[in-house]
Each structure stands twice: as structure tokens, then as C-alpha cells.
Design an enzyme around this catalytic site. Structure first.
Site, PDB file in Angstrom:
ATOM      1  N   VAL A  44      -1.334  -3.526  -1.115  1.00  0.00           N
ATOM      2  CA  VAL A  44      -2.166  -2.585  -0.356  1.00  0.00           C
ATOM      3  C   VAL A  44      -3.589  -3.146  -0.264  1.00  0.00           C
ATOM      4  O   VAL A  44      -4.239  -3.400  -1.276  1.00  0.00           O
ATOM      5  CB  VAL A  44      -2.172  -1.185  -1.007  1.00  0.00           C
ATOM      6  CG1 VAL A  44      -3.021  -0.226  -0.194  1.00  0.00           C
ATOM      7  CG2 VAL A  44      -0.744  -0.651  -1.147  1.00  0.00           C
ATOM      8  N   LYS A  45      -4.018  -3.332   0.976  1.00  0.00           N
ATOM      9  CA  LYS A  45      -5.340  -3.934   1.196  1.00  0.00           C
ATOM     10  C   LYS A  45      -6.361  -2.810   1.410  1.00  0.00           C
ATOM     11  O   LYS A  45      -6.192  -1.958   2.284  1.00  0.00           O
ATOM     12  CB  LYS A  45      -5.267  -4.836   2.435  1.00  0.00           C
ATOM     13  CG  LYS A  45      -6.320  -5.900   2.503  1.00  0.00           C
ATOM     14  CD  LYS A  45      -5.993  -6.851   3.649  1.00  0.00           C
ATOM     15  CE  LYS A  45      -7.010  -7.936   3.806  1.00  0.00           C
ATOM     16  NZ  LYS A  45      -6.803  -8.679   5.048  1.00  0.00           N
TER      17      LYS A  45
END
Ligand code: E4P
Length: 218
Positions: free
Chosen positions: A86-87
Site C-alpha cells: 500500500v503506497k
């Protein structure tokens, strides 16, 4: 040093994967838009398609900028595939979200890092990766590689497990210098990776070998 490709283009990802040197993929909302991918379901399907090609981490960026919404979106992204990272953007709510995902054992990539202080905050919050954008710093007459050096020293001083993912890599010298400094990962275009394998003396040498072989063998 791990090699990630920075694109949402499936053909390029496959080409890099087939080359046998690919360790992961990074994307961002601009790269997804460039491929014409829009709508939540299409975006998720595209991330799944990327995960099916590559053996390694695939960064998928949240669009939300408020904590609760980031958590919801990040959990949905993480559910797509075990390769999803997850960025999260380097903002205050993002730091809280990094801590949340870290506590849950979900990998994160803290993006839009432009200072050592931001990298330190992300590491403190348990980020798996920090992404300093070296090319964009170079674009504004600031030494992007000096930032990688500075983060390397800080992380080594305190044995942070967070990996330095040199992002916004533009050309082969960025890759070589990142490797000399000790970045854990670099992410860049396929063209920069392919440029690493080229040298005119290799081409001249190979042509001569083949010519001599042809002469000797008729
Ligand atoms: C990082 O994850 C970003 O997607 C990226 O490297 C940005 O690069 P750019 O400055 O070439 O857009």
C-alpha cells in the site's frame, strides 16, 4: 539492489519480467491514468493483472488523503493480492496510516519523500519502503543522490528495517550511483534498465568475433 519498474504498462512489465532482473513494480495515479485505467473496479483489475505478471512487490497508491479513508482504501488494495504494497503519501494522516498498516503486518511504501526528516518519520511509523524522488529533486537543482546518502546514514545508525526505494530514477547513472550508495531498491523506466546492458565496445567486439568465426568457418 532490487530493481523495480516504475510503470503501469503491462507490456513493459512483462518485458522486464522476461529479462529476469525484475524484483517488483511501482505505480502511481499518474502512471495508471497514462494507461487509461479509471474506475475503482478497473483499477483493481489492473493491479491484479500486474501481480499476475511479476514475482515481487507491487505498489498500489491510495487516492484518499484522510486517515479513515486511507485505511479503507488501503485495506481494499491489500486484499487484491498478497504482492500488493500500500503506497501512502508523506502527509500527517499518511504517517498515522503507515503505523496502522505496519501494526497489521501490511506492507507499505511511503511516497513523495523529499527530505531526510520525512524519511525518518516514515521509518519511525514502520514503513516497509520509503521512496525519495531523486529525479524530481535533480529537476529543481537539488542533489537527489545526496538525499539517498543521507537517509542511508540515518537508517544504518539506528538499524531501521525500512528499505530505501530510490524513486524517480531517470537514467542509468542514477541506478549505478544508487547501487554505490547502498539504496536497497531502485524504481525506474525499462529504458534506464536496458541502458545498463549497452556498451559500444561490446557491439564492436561481438561483430568482430562473429566476423572472424565466419572467415574461419567459411
Ligand atoms: C515512485 O514510486 C514514483 O512512481 C516515481 O518514481 C515518480 O517518478 P517521476 O518523477 O519520473 O514521475
Amino acid at each position: 539492489m532490487k530493481f523495480f519498474i516504475d510503470t503501469a504498462n503491462l507490456a513493459q512489465i512483462k518485458e522486464a519480467q522476461d529479462l529476469g532482473v525484475l524484483d517488483g513494480v511501482t505505480t502511481n495515479p499518474s502512471l495508471m491514468a497514462k494507461e487509461g485505467i479509471s474506475g475503482a473496479e478497473n483499477v483493481k483489475a489492473h493491479y491484479k493483472a500486474i501481480c499476475d505478471i511479476v514475482d515481487g512487490d507491487v505498489s498500489a497508491e491510495v487516492i484518499a488523503t484522510e486517515y479513515e479513508a486511507m485505511i479503507k482504501e488501503g485495506e481494499e488494495l491489500a486484499a487484491i493480492d498478497s504482492k500488493i504494497v500500500v503506497k501512502i503519501p508523506m502527509i500527517k494522516d499518511g504517517v498515522k496510516a503507515l503505523r496502522y498498516f505496519s501494526n497489521k503486518g501490511i506492507k507499505t511504501n511511503c511516497t513523495l519523500i523529499f527530505s531526510a526528516g520525512q524519511a525518518l518519520m516514515a521509518a519511525k511509523a514502520g514503513a516497509t519502503y520509503v521512496s525519495p524522488f531523486i529525479g524530481r529533486l535533480d529537476d529543481v537543482s537539488t542533489d537527489g543522490l545526496a538525499l539517498i546518502e543521507s537517509i542511508r546514514v540515518i537508517f544504518d545508525n539506528y538499524d531501521f528495517g525500512t528499505e530505501i526505494l530510490a524513486a524517480s530514477v531517470r537514467h542509468p547513472m542514477h541506478i549505478i550511483e544508487c547501487a554505490q550508495i547502498g539504496a536497497d531498491v531502485m524504481t525506474g523506466p525499462l529504458s534506464a534498465m536496458e541502458a545498463l546492458l549497452k556498451h559500444p565496445l561490446t557491439d564492436i567486439g561481438l561483430a568482430k568475433f562473429l566476423e572472424d568465426h565466419a572467415k574461419a568457418n567459411g
